[in-house]
Design an enzyme around this catalytic site. Structure first.
Site, PDB file in Angstrom:
ATOM      1  N   TYR A  78     -27.718  -2.946 -60.362  1.00  0.00           N
ATOM      2  CA  TYR A  78     -26.779  -3.881 -61.269  1.00  0.00           C
ATOM      3  C   TYR A  78     -27.412  -3.971 -62.555  1.00  0.00           C
ATOM      4  CZ  TYR A  78     -24.721  -5.723 -56.646  1.00  0.00           C
ATOM      5  OH  TYR A  78     -23.983  -5.754 -55.646  1.00  0.00           O
ATOM      6  N   PHE A  98     -16.971  -9.337 -52.189  1.00  0.00           N
ATOM      7  CA  PHE A  98     -15.722  -9.547 -52.693  1.00  0.00           C
ATOM      8  C   PHE A  98     -15.176 -10.934 -51.938  1.00  0.00           C
ATOM      9  CE2 PHE A  98     -15.316  -5.458 -55.099  1.00  0.00           C
ATOM     10  CZ  PHE A  98     -16.245  -6.009 -55.981  1.00  0.00           C
ATOM     11  N   PRO A  99     -15.742 -11.690 -51.349  1.00  0.00           N
ATOM     12  CA  PRO A  99     -15.302 -12.956 -50.500  1.00  0.00           C
ATOM     13  C   PRO A  99     -13.992 -13.463 -51.249  1.00  0.00           C
ATOM     14  CG  PRO A  99     -17.161 -13.668 -51.379  1.00  0.00           C
ATOM     15  CD  PRO A  99     -17.039 -12.227 -51.889  1.00  0.00           C
ATOM     16  N   LEU A 100     -13.982 -13.695 -52.602  1.00  0.00           N
ATOM     17  CA  LEU A 100     -12.883 -14.333 -53.374  1.00  0.00           C
ATOM     18  C   LEU A 100     -12.096 -13.079 -53.955  1.00  0.00           C
ATOM     19  CD1 LEU A 100     -14.974 -17.030 -55.037  1.00  0.00           C
ATOM     20  CD2 LEU A 100     -13.555 -17.126 -52.876  1.00  0.00           C
ATOM     21  N   PHE A 121     -12.651  -8.093 -58.373  1.00  0.00           N
ATOM     22  CA  PHE A 121     -12.160  -7.975 -59.476  1.00  0.00           C
ATOM     23  C   PHE A 121     -10.741  -8.393 -59.755  1.00  0.00           C
ATOM     24  CE2 PHE A 121     -15.329  -4.614 -59.127  1.00  0.00           C
ATOM     25  CZ  PHE A 121     -16.387  -5.182 -59.888  1.00  0.00           C
ATOM     26  N   LEU A 159      -8.079 -13.480 -55.532  1.00  0.00           N
ATOM     27  CA  LEU A 159      -7.240 -13.996 -54.333  1.00  0.00           C
ATOM     28  C   LEU A 159      -6.123 -14.686 -55.119  1.00  0.00           C
ATOM     29  CD1 LEU A 159      -9.431 -14.655 -51.280  1.00  0.00           C
ATOM     30  CD2 LEU A 159      -8.181 -12.851 -51.790  1.00  0.00           C
TER      31      LEU A 159
END
Length: 296
Positions: free
Chosen positions: A68, A217-219, A222, A225
Site C-alpha cells: 500500500y 471490501f465489506p462496503l 471502489f 454498496l
C-alpha cells in the site's frame, strides 16, 4: 479494555491456536495512502491522528500491507503507534507489488516473498510479524492453481521466527484445503459483502474450524454498496446504509472480523458505532435477499 467497550466493538474472536484475541471490529489501513493507494496521503498528520483514534477506541486488529503506497501505510503506522500496544495485532499481506504505472502485480516467487516480509518488518519496526496473509488470485476473486510453492516459502519464514501465524487472501476452498496440509491457517480474507455472497458456504466451513473470515471490501470497495433495501433498513434504524451493511456482516457469523478503512475520523466513528447496531430478524431477511443467487 472494559466489557462494555468490547461489546461495542462487536465482541471478540481468538485466532485458532494462538493467544491473539481480536475485537471483531478492526481497521484497514489501505485508505491511508494517497489516491489510488499510491504515494503519501495529502494529510499525513491527519492519517496519523486517525490511527491514534483507532487505538484509543479500543480497536486491536489492524490490517495493512507494505504494497500500500508502496511502503506508505506501514511507515505511517510506525510513526503513529510505535511502540505498539501489547494487545495490538497487525495483520499484513504479501504476494503482490506495485508497478511504476500504479498497477497491481503478482509477487509470488520465493525471493519476492522473502523481500516482502523483510520490507514489512523494517517499515513497521518489528522483529516478527503477527499474521501474514498470502495474497493470490486475481484483482477481486480467486484464480485456479496451486499455492503450495509460495505458501511453503512463507511457512519456512514462520519456522525461522519472522512470522507468528499465517493466513490466506483471495483463495478458493480447494486452495484453503491445500494450504492446511502445509501449515496452520488462522484467517482468510476474501471479497464478501451484502451484494457479493459467493463465500456463504466457505464462511460456515471456516466457522466450524474456528478460523476467522475477514471480508475485504465489506462496503463494496471502489463501487460502494447501493440498494433501496439497504437504504430503507437504514432509515428504519436511524443509521447510515454503511453502518447497516457492517452490522449485517457481524450478525451473519461469529467468525467474521471486519476491517473497514477510512482516512476520516468522522467515518471511523460511524464505522465503530455499527458494531453496537442490532438488526431485527425481519430486516436481516430483507437484506439477505440483496445478494441471493438464482435458485436460493
Amino acid at each position: 479494555m472494559t466489557k462494555q467497550m468490547s461489546l461495542e466493538l462487536g465482541g471478540s474472536f481468538t485466532l485458532p491456536g494462538t493467544s491473539m484475541t481480536l475485537h471483531r471490529m478492526g481497521y484497514g489501513a489501505m485508505q491511508l495512502a494517497g489516491p489510488g493507494v499510491w504515494g503519501p496521503p495529502r494529510d499525513v498528520e491527519g492519517a496519523t491522528a486517525v490511527l491514534r483514534e483507532v487505538v484509543a477506541a479500543g480497536v486491536n486488529h489492524l490490517d495493512t500491507s507494505d504494497y500500500y503506497g508502496p511502503h506508505v501505510t506501514n511507515q505511517i503506522i510506525k510513526k503513529a503507534l510505535h511502540p505498539y500496544p501489547d494487545d495490538l495485532v497487525i495483520v499484513t499481506k504479501v504476494g503482490a507489488r506495485r508497478g511504476q504505472d500504479k498497477s497491481w502485480l503478482h509477487a509470488l516467487s520465493r525471493q519476492e516473498l522473502i523481500d516482502a516480509v523483510h520490507d514489512n518488518l523494517r517499515n513497521l519496526g518489528l522483529d516478527r510479524l503477527d499474521v501474514v496473509n498470502l495474497r493470490v488470485g486475481g484483482v477481486m476473486e480467486p484464480a485456479e492453481g496451486s499455492i503450495e510453492e509460495p505458501l511453503t516459502a512463507l511457512a519456512e519464514l514462520k519456522r525461522q521466527g519472522l512470522i507468528r501465524h499465517l493466513g490466506l487472501s483471495n483463495v478458493s476452498p480447494e486452495q484453503l484445503a491445500e494450504a492446511q496440509k502445509i501449515t496452520q491457517i488462522v484467517c482468510l480474507q476474501n471479497l464478501y459483502n451484502l451484494a457479493s455472497r459467493n463465500d456463504d458456504s466457505l464462511i460456515h466451513h471456516l466457522a466450524g474450524q474456528g478460523i476467522a473470515y475477514v471480508p475485504f471490501f465489506p462496503l463494496g470497495g471502489f463501487t460502494p454498496l447501493q440498494s433501496s433495501k439497504l437504504d430503507a433498513a437504514a432509515a428504519l434504524l436511524q443509521a447510515t446504509p454503511m453502518q447497516v451493511a457492517l452490522a449485517w456482516l457481524l450478525q451473519l457469523s461469529p467468525n467474521i472480523l471486519l476491517i473497514p478503512g477510512t482516512s476520516s475520523a468522522g467515518h471511523l466513528r460511524e464505522n465503530l458505532e455499527a458494531a453496537s447496531l442490532q438488526l431485527p430478524s425481519e430486516i436481516i431477511a430483507n437484506l439477505d435477499s440483496i445478494g441471493a443467487r438464482p435458485g436460493q
